[in-house]
Write a protein that holds these residues in place. Structure first.
Motif, PDB file in Angstrom:
ATOM      1  N   GLN A 288      11.139  12.604  -5.821  1.00 25.60           N
ATOM      2  CA  GLN A 288      10.321  12.691  -4.619  1.00 25.60           C
ATOM      3  C   GLN A 288      11.243  12.945  -3.413  1.00 25.60           C
ATOM      4  N   TYR A 289      10.681  13.505  -2.330  1.00 26.20           N
ATOM      5  CA  TYR A 289      11.425  13.688  -1.074  1.00 26.20           C
ATOM      6  C   TYR A 289      11.934  12.330  -0.569  1.00 26.20           C
ATOM      7  N   ARG A 290      13.188  12.322  -0.167  1.00 20.57           N
ATOM      8  CA  ARG A 290      13.847  11.081   0.286  1.00 20.57           C
ATOM      9  C   ARG A 290      13.030  10.358   1.384  1.00 20.57           C
ATOM     10  N   GLY A 291      12.451  11.126   2.295  1.00 20.87           N
ATOM     11  CA  GLY A 291      11.685  10.510   3.387  1.00 20.87           C
ATOM     12  C   GLY A 291      10.470   9.754   2.865  1.00 20.87           C
ATOM     13  N   ILE A 292       9.835  10.292   1.850  1.00 19.83           N
ATOM     14  CA  ILE A 292       8.662   9.609   1.289  1.00 19.83           C
ATOM     15  C   ILE A 292       9.106   8.349   0.538  1.00 19.83           C
ATOM     16  N   LEU A 293      10.266   8.433  -0.118  1.00 16.86           N
ATOM     17  CA  LEU A 293      10.793   7.208  -0.745  1.00 16.86           C
ATOM     18  C   LEU A 293      11.096   6.158   0.324  1.00 16.86           C
ATOM     19  N   ASN A 294      11.576   6.596   1.503  1.00 15.78           N
ATOM     20  CA  ASN A 294      11.823   5.637   2.594  1.00 15.78           C
ATOM     21  C   ASN A 294      10.508   4.971   3.013  1.00 15.78           C
TER      22      ASN A 294
END
Ligand code: PLP
Length: 405
Positions: A288-294
């Protein structure tokens, strides 16, 4: 053009028919009340969207993300699980990030089945469970879920010849669409059965938090006795498989945290199963996109009051909708969990849920999901998703009453 035969079984999709019926109703000027999709209408909490927004301007989040880059997310998931269920999870070997539970459960059969192997699935059940088996070239043995058995499968009914060719069983409780909760004793039976017959046990667990019954005592117990609190929750499969010998469990941020559109979830389980699913995923995606994991980390580790508020919102909607249906003489059971109402169809619709749903949306604009879309044993039922306010749900029931009359 010629396409692969594996697409053939994917073509039977009553939800596509319903989509057409909804579009036709809209084109004919109907004001559609869409209760056909389990997509939460509630927003993700501000601390979640802020974490994602903040990540966007951090250019280090823009590149491919390899497994090692997901460590903090895996740690957040492991801690979240440990705090909820009191069972330790190793974030290195027992957690895998997913692009939603649908993605994970659909890919899982590719790691477990050889062409022709059987998977034992719940009938009715969630369509991606069957879709993944078809894509892997497997065969499906549907385990019928009947109201008289509390919507739990009877393992003794599975034919020996099927069992001999079976490699996996998929369970999912609280259950979409029947709303049933399975007790730990049932999971213990399932784990023993899977161990005995050499089956992988997949448990899809998106409604872990969406449990209504005893909610008040649950909140009270949460601040008091931990053991009491766990008894009231929907159980995790690892309460029956503490050493993670045969099971893998799938979680999503879509329901508890209203993040369906963000596409993020994770699997927890037996380290060999996690490694095998990771191999499949390594061939098809880069996490998944790192920002969504954040955003997901912020959801799992941040304040949990929004989860409770969402559950309370769905409980009020459930009560309004069920009371209204009972008020027009449609006796439906009160769902103990999930965001759905599973209603047995009255005559003359009792054996044609697709006809009921297409005619209902055409003549009233109320869209629901035909039980047949979830499997053969779903025929005779309709599923309503509680994705509108109580006032709109009550308006929908008034329209349903006119239709039935
Ligand atoms: C049983 C079940 N599994 C999976 C999903 C999809 O979850 P996700 O949004 O994480 O893909 C749903 C959504 O309704 C569901 O009911």
């Amino acid at each position: 053009m010629q396409f692969a035969k594996r697409l053939d079984p994917l073509q039977f999709n009553v939800f596509a028919d319903m989509d057409r019926a909804k579009a036709q109703a809209r084109a004919a000027g109907q004001n559609v009340i869409d209760l056909s999709l389990g997509s939460s209408d509630l927003p993700a909490a501000a601390h979640i969207t802020e974490a994602i927004a903040h990540s966007l301007s951090d250019t280090s989040t823009h590149g491919y993300l390899l497994f090692n880059g997901t460590r903090d997310f895996r740690e957040a998931a492991a801690i979240w699980y440990e705090q909820k269920f009191g069972i330790a999870v190793n974030p290195e070997t027992e957690v895998l990030p997913l692009i939603g539970s649908q993605e994970g459960t659909a890919h899982m059969p590719l790691a477990v089945l050889n062409p022709g192997d059987f998977a034992l699935l719940l009938d009715p059940g969630y369509p991606s469970h069957a879709g993944g088996v078809h894509l892997a070239g497997g065969q499906i043995y549907p385990m019928p879920l009947l109201a008289e058995n509390a919507f739990l499968p009877i393992f003794e009914d599975i034919p020996t010849a099927v069992l001999a060719q079976s490699k996996m069983m998929v369970l999912s409780y609280p259950h979409n669409p029947t709303t049933a909760i399975a007790p730990v004793a049932f999971f213990e039976k399932a784990v023993a059965f899977c161990r005995e017959h050499g089956l992988v046990l997949v448990h899809d667990f998106p409604y872990v938090d969406l449990v209504f019954d005893d909610r008040n005592s649950l909140i009270e117990a949460e601040s008091g006795n931990e053991e009491e609190y766990r008894k009231l929750m929907a159980p995790s499969i690892f309460q029956a498989d503490r050493d993670k010998s045969v099971a893998i469990e799938f979680f999503t941020l879509s329901k508890s945290y209203s993040m369906g559109g963000f596409r993020v979830g994770y699997a927890i389980g037996n380290s060999e199963l996690i490694a095998a699913l990771r191999q499949v995923k390594a061939a098809v995606d880069f996490n998944q996109y790192r920002g969504i994991l954040n955003g997901a980390i912020s959801a799992l580790t941040g304040p949990q009051d929004t989860v409770r508020t969402s559950v309370e919102t769905f409980r009020k909607r459930r009560d309004a909708f069920v009371n209204a249906l009972q008020g027009i003489g449609w006796q439906v059971p009160v769902p103990p969990a999930t965001m759905y109402v599973w209603a047995k169809l009255p005559e003359p619709w009792a054996q044609d849920s697709v006809k009921f749903c297409t005619q209902l949306v055409q003549s009233t604009g109320v869209a629901a999901s035909p039980g047949a879309g979830f499997g053969k044993s779903g025929e005779g039922y309709v599923r309503f998703a509680l994705v509108e306010s109580p006032a709109i749900l009550e308006a929908a029931v008034r329209k349903i009453a006119e239709f039935l009359n």
